[in-house]
Scaffold this motif. Structure first.
Motif, short mmCIF file in Angstrom:
data_model
loop_
_atom_site.label_atom_id
_atom_site.label_comp_id
_atom_site.label_asym_id
_atom_site.label_seq_id
_atom_site.Cartn_x
_atom_site.Cartn_y
_atom_site.Cartn_z
N GLN A 192 32.31 49.77 40.83
CA GLN A 192 32.87 49.86 39.32
C GLN A 192 34.29 50.40 38.76
N GLN A 193 34.54 51.63 39.60
CA GLN A 193 35.87 52.42 39.32
C GLN A 193 36.75 51.05 39.93
N ALA A 194 36.88 50.73 40.94
CA ALA A 194 37.80 49.85 41.39
C ALA A 194 37.83 48.56 40.40
N ALA A 195 36.73 48.10 40.11
CA ALA A 195 36.60 46.99 39.19
C ALA A 195 37.60 47.20 37.83
N ALA A 196 37.10 48.34 37.37
CA ALA A 196 37.90 48.89 36.03
C ALA A 196 39.25 48.88 36.22
N LYS A 197 39.75 49.68 37.28
CA LYS A 197 41.23 49.76 37.66
C LYS A 197 41.81 48.50 37.66
N GLY A 198 41.19 47.49 38.42
CA GLY A 198 41.90 46.24 38.67
C GLY A 198 41.86 45.40 37.42
N PHE A 199 41.00 45.55 36.38
CA PHE A 199 41.03 45.01 35.26
C PHE A 199 42.01 45.49 34.43
N ASP A 200 42.35 46.65 34.45
CA ASP A 200 43.53 47.35 33.79
C ASP A 200 44.73 46.66 34.31
N LEU A 202 45.36 43.96 35.52
CA LEU A 202 45.40 42.62 35.19
C LEU A 202 45.98 42.49 33.82
N ILE A 203 45.60 43.36 32.91
CA ILE A 203 45.30 42.98 31.58
C ILE A 203 46.67 43.90 30.69
N ILE A 204 46.69 45.12 31.22
CA ILE A 204 47.65 46.04 30.42
C ILE A 204 49.15 45.73 30.62
N ILE A 205 49.84 45.67 29.52
CA ILE A 205 51.43 45.31 29.54
C ILE A 205 52.00 46.51 29.16
N ASN A 206 52.73 47.02 30.27
CA ASN A 206 53.65 48.06 30.13
C ASN A 206 54.92 47.86 29.38
#
Length: 206
Positions: A192-200, A202-206
């Motif tokens: 779950q932690q890895a999935a959450a980090k991966g989604f971050d 993928l989506i977060i724009i710096n």
């Protein structure tokens, strides 16, 4: 349940390398097969060119040492398991050694021969395998790791690297994906932690 880390798997295999059981324990760790399934394997069950093996039977020892072969209990237990390139190479090397022993005895290796046998060609006893696994584990200092934990190790490491639980279920021959998820729920928090980090990522724009 106890599982080995990646480094501990290497340690166990290096210790097993100088024993007659290296290929068997390698296959156990790299496929998650049950002890009874490993011992029932014949060369006809393995396609080294395609890199896969078929499970359709299991080997058991009765009181007095009598060996019996049974068909797998469920449709899920009867399955095809893909082999990694390194596993294929280990099995090729094992086959060459077995052929050499056969030739010394004036015999030829047949497709109907068991893969893992005594020098006389007879199937290995389950307890023999367990005892030799324990010896190897003790030499590595990893006391308490059972042979069945090789199966748990395979499943846990696959899940940790992101392999879908459905694939793990198919490889292990579990009756349902729920059995796999329940058995290896300890791996879920990390996934779950890895999935959450991966989604971050993928989506977060710096």
């Amino acid at each position: 349940m106890h599982t080995l880390t990646e480094a501990e798997v290497h340690k166990v295999l290096e210790t097993a390398r100088e024993t007659p059981y290296f290929a068997l324990f390698y296959l156990a760790l790299f496929t998650g097969l049950r002890r009874s399934e490993l011992l029932a394997l014949k060369w006809s069950d393995i396609d080294l060119n395609m890199g896969q093996l078929s499970i359709s039977r299991s080997l058991h020892s009765l009181a007095g040492g009598k060996i019996i072969i049974r068909q797998t209990k469920t449709a899920r237990s009867t399955r095809t398991v893909a082999l990694s390139p390194s596993t294929v190479q280990v099995l090729k090397d094992h086959k060459c050694k077995q052929q050499a022993f056969k030739l010394l005895a004036g015999l030829h290796l047949n497709e109907d021969d068991f893969i893992f046998t005594n020098i006389d060609g007879k199937p290995l006893l389950p307890n023999t395998i367990t005892h030799n696994w324990i010896k190897i584990i003790r030499k590595t200092g990893l006391n308490g790791i059972r042979l069945h934990d090789a199966r748990h190790t395979h499943a846990s490491l696959m899940l940790k690297q992101g392999v879908h639980p459905k694939i793990v279920q198919e490889r292990l021959g579990h009756s349902s994906i729920q059995v796999t998820l329940d058995t290896y729920s300890h791996v879920t928090p990390g996934l779950q932690q890895a999935a959450a980090k991966g989604f971050d990522e993928l989506i977060i724009i710096n």
